[in-house]
Design an enzyme around this catalytic site. Sequence first.
Site, PDB file in Angstrom:
ATOM      1  N   GLU A   1      -7.088  10.811   5.421  1.00  0.00           N
ATOM      2  CA  GLU A   1      -6.229  11.020   4.250  1.00  0.00           C
ATOM      3  C   GLU A   1      -7.041  11.418   3.027  1.00  0.00           C
ATOM      4  O   GLU A   1      -6.632  12.274   2.251  1.00  0.00           O
ATOM      5  CB  GLU A   1      -5.423   9.745   3.945  1.00  0.00           C
ATOM      6  CG  GLU A   1      -4.272   9.522   4.884  1.00  0.00           C
ATOM      7  CD  GLU A   1      -3.302  10.706   4.931  1.00  0.00           C
ATOM      8  OE1 GLU A   1      -3.034  11.299   3.877  1.00  0.00           O
ATOM      9  OE2 GLU A   1      -2.818  11.044   6.020  1.00  0.00           O
TER      10      GLU A   1
ATOM     11  N   TYR B   1      -0.181   6.392  -2.600  1.00  0.00           N
ATOM     12  CA  TYR B   1       0.043   7.323  -1.499  1.00  0.00           C
ATOM     13  C   TYR B   1      -0.826   6.951  -0.284  1.00  0.00           C
ATOM     14  O   TYR B   1      -0.331   6.817   0.841  1.00  0.00           O
ATOM     15  CB  TYR B   1      -0.255   8.760  -1.957  1.00  0.00           C
ATOM     16  CG  TYR B   1      -0.438   9.681  -0.792  1.00  0.00           C
ATOM     17  CD1 TYR B   1       0.662  10.194  -0.127  1.00  0.00           C
ATOM     18  CD2 TYR B   1      -1.714   9.984  -0.306  1.00  0.00           C
ATOM     19  CE1 TYR B   1       0.503  10.988   0.993  1.00  0.00           C
ATOM     20  CE2 TYR B   1      -1.877  10.771   0.812  1.00  0.00           C
ATOM     21  CZ  TYR B   1      -0.763  11.273   1.453  1.00  0.00           C
ATOM     22  OH  TYR B   1      -0.924  12.043   2.569  1.00  0.00           O
TER      23      TYR B   1
ATOM     24  N   ASP C   1       3.562  13.125  -0.500  1.00  0.00           N
ATOM     25  CA  ASP C   1       2.511  14.083  -0.885  1.00  0.00           C
ATOM     26  C   ASP C   1       3.182  15.382  -1.333  1.00  0.00           C
ATOM     27  O   ASP C   1       4.411  15.460  -1.429  1.00  0.00           O
ATOM     28  CB  ASP C   1       1.533  14.308   0.281  1.00  0.00           C
ATOM     29  CG  ASP C   1       2.173  15.037   1.457  1.00  0.00           C
ATOM     30  OD1 ASP C   1       3.398  15.266   1.434  1.00  0.00           O
ATOM     31  OD2 ASP C   1       1.435  15.388   2.397  1.00  0.00           O
TER      32      ASP C   1
END
Length: 360
Positions: free
Chosen positions: A43, A126, A144
Amino acid sequence: MYFCIRMENLNFIASQLIKWYKKNQRDLPWRNIQDPYKIWVSEIILQQTRVVQGLEYYNRFTGRFPDVKSLAEADEQEVLKYWQGLGYYSRARNLHFAAKTIMNEYNGEFPKDYNKVLKLKGIGGYTAAAITSFAWDMPYPVVDGNVFRFLSRLFAVDEPIDTGKGKKDFTKLAGGLMDKSHAGLFNQAIMEFGALQCIPASPDCSACPFEIVCLAHAWHSIAHYPVKSHKTKTKDLYFYYFHIHDSDSLYINRRSEKGIWQNLFEFPLIESEEPLDFEQLSRTAQFREWFQGENTDFKLIIENRKHVLSHRVLYASFYEVALEKLPETPDKFTKIKSGEIDNYPVHRLMQYYLEEKLNT
Ligand code: SF4
């Protein structure tokens, strides 16, 4: 014909997304794994690069640092070297720092708790949602850029996505749509859908399972979404680098100031908020200090190479300064053998220059 989505039919969206995902998902090494460390690394890498380039970095990085322990025990310089080319080096430093925290505070076990994950350095809402939902199916929505785009079009949301309120509203919307019994699968499906189907320009709406319910499509206003407030201000900066060398050695300098390039190496640099021509450059105090009394040739190798960061736009020029004999380390610079430059982590602009030089 166009059908309006009723609140009680929101399950339809989740089930269509998951169905679409099972058929269309890309085969990527960080998919369908439950290892929070590898999900975390993927990520962070994907926050700054596209999947194709990210793949190579991910394999290299996790090959050398396969778990929290190996990353925590590594030397920062080596971690930065493995990150080189990705930019945003503070993210690599944060990964390294957080790995040490996990070793010290959680005995090397990744904390299985959203709020504890969120407290780790460099992990925002996130990333915490991605880690906890992908690894343990915890029902935290991920939002996102791909998710913003898809949801803003599907529901024709005019709230700007780059404000605090916008982020909160979209997170709530994604949370409301989520299939809570398959949170990880739902999150991956909605992200992948935005990345592959509801793409920024000219999506193929005729192949989209939401064609008959998508408001932006019905109103012929796809290009209008997502809405941005354009509040982020950028500042221009001008960097003048000097590749000072003799036949054997050159000078480099470790950036000590806080910032994204902290601890990376670069050539001696003069920074300016205004563009400077050579005449103006040669009148700066630093230039006079470094090249005082020298009868030197300055060869402009690269001029105004643009490099865009989140709040800055850099324009970098590189001068090559070839000397007969390099004096011993003046000022704060380090004298190294020219062939050893590859052993030092450098930022994207330096890397660009070194590659250009290799090709000339
Ligand atoms: S119909 Fe088009 S704009 Fe709407 S969600 Fe599907 S791909 Fe995106």
